[in-house]
Every structure is written in C-alpha cells, then in structure tokens.
Motif scaffolding. Structure first.
Motif, PDB file in Angstrom:
ATOM      1  N   UNK A 280      15.062 -11.535  19.819  1.00  0.00           N
ATOM      2  CA  UNK A 280      14.537 -11.165  21.143  1.00  0.00           C
ATOM      3  C   UNK A 280      15.696 -10.903  22.106  1.00  0.00           C
ATOM      4  N   UNK A 281      16.716 -11.738  22.044  1.00  0.00           N
ATOM      5  CA  UNK A 281      17.880 -11.551  22.907  1.00  0.00           C
ATOM      6  C   UNK A 281      18.587 -10.234  22.643  1.00  0.00           C
ATOM      7  N   UNK A 282      18.799  -9.911  21.377  1.00  0.00           N
ATOM      8  CA  UNK A 282      19.481  -8.660  21.029  1.00  0.00           C
ATOM      9  C   UNK A 282      18.632  -7.434  21.368  1.00  0.00           C
ATOM     10  N   UNK A 283      17.347  -7.498  21.033  1.00  0.00           N
ATOM     11  CA  UNK A 283      16.459  -6.377  21.352  1.00  0.00           C
ATOM     12  C   UNK A 283      16.376  -6.186  22.867  1.00  0.00           C
ATOM     13  N   UNK A 284      16.237  -7.285  23.575  1.00  0.00           N
ATOM     14  CA  UNK A 284      16.190  -7.206  25.031  1.00  0.00           C
ATOM     15  C   UNK A 284      17.474  -6.670  25.627  1.00  0.00           C
ATOM     16  N   UNK A 285      18.596  -7.098  25.086  1.00  0.00           N
ATOM     17  CA  UNK A 285      19.903  -6.650  25.578  1.00  0.00           C
ATOM     18  C   UNK A 285      20.049  -5.142  25.447  1.00  0.00           C
ATOM     19  N   UNK A 286      19.639  -4.603  24.310  1.00  0.00           N
ATOM     20  CA  UNK A 286      19.818  -3.175  24.057  1.00  0.00           C
ATOM     21  C   UNK A 286      18.679  -2.298  24.565  1.00  0.00           C
TER      22      UNK A 286
END
Length: 142
Positions: free
Chosen positions: A94-100
């Motif tokens: 979720x953090x990576x998807x949200x970041x990008x």
C-alpha cells in the motif's frame, strides 16, 4: 509488554517533539533527549522511521516468542508469524502503490493506523484470547 510499549511511546514522543520544536519537558522524556536534541530534522525523521521499524519488528518478535512459550504450539506460532508477515507485506505494498500513484501522504494515515495497531499490545491480547479459547475447546473435547 506494557513496559516495552511505554518505552516505545516515549522515544517516539521525544523525536516528534524535537521535529516540531516543542518543549520536551514531559515525564520520562529525558531518557534520550540529549541524543535526539543534537540531531538535525532530517536525522530526526530518519530516526523516527528506524525506531518505528525496529519497534514493529521487536513487538512482533516479543508477541511470537511470548505466546509460543506460553502455549507451546507450533501451529499457533505459524499463524502469528503468517499474520504479521501478511500485514507487513500489505502495508509495504500500500505504501509503495500510494507513493507512486497518489502520493505517500495520501496513504500515510492508513499506514499510521496499521503500524499503531502492530505497535500496540492489542494483537498480543487478541492472539492470546483466541489461542486460549482454542486450547480450552480442544481440551474439553478430549
């Protein structure tokens, strides 16, 4: 467990106070004040992340170890480890998807809530209760 969580909370309160330029004259805030006071804001942000991940790992480890010692059941231990790993991977995804996609700060409140639960004694007590009831049910059937 409570002493450990209390310690974590105070360390993060100290770091957050220095990041926000707040007064750290709080109960027990003197533990690491000298160390954190000498750091730059960038170093404080990095320290906050390191401390958060360290305490996430240590809280999970303490939960697994304590409940394994209490119940002596490898199946229970595997369940705890699986849930902690799945939660960690989901949070990372979720953090990576949200970041990008939408930006990290859009997903940060969700991530903060998940970490807040992981850092708390709630999973420990829930696992304890569930495993206790499962043991009681199993022993009453025999």
């Amino acid at each position: 467990m409570f002493v450990f969580i209390f310690f974590r909370e105070n360390v993060l309160l100290i770091i957050n106070a220095f990041i926000s330029d707040q007064n750290t004259n709080r109960a027990y805030s003197y533990w690491f004040s000298d160390i954190f006071q000498s750091l730059t804001k960038d170093q404080l942000y990095l320290s906050k992340w390191v401390v958060s991940f360290l305490f996430t790992f240590l809280t999970a480890l303490l939960t697994v170890f304590t409940l394994h010692q209490w119940f002596k059941n490898n199946s229970f231990t595997k369940i705890i480890i699986t849930i902690y790993l799945a939660t960690s991977l989901l949070t990372l995804a979720v953090g990576l998807i949200g970041y990008f996609s939408v930006g990290f700060f859009q997903v940060y409140p969700f991530l903060r809530r998940v970490f807040g639960i992981i850092h708390s004694p709630v999973p420990f007590f829930l696992f304890f209760l569930l495993f206790y009831l499962k043991n009681k049910e199993t022993s009453s059937l025999n």
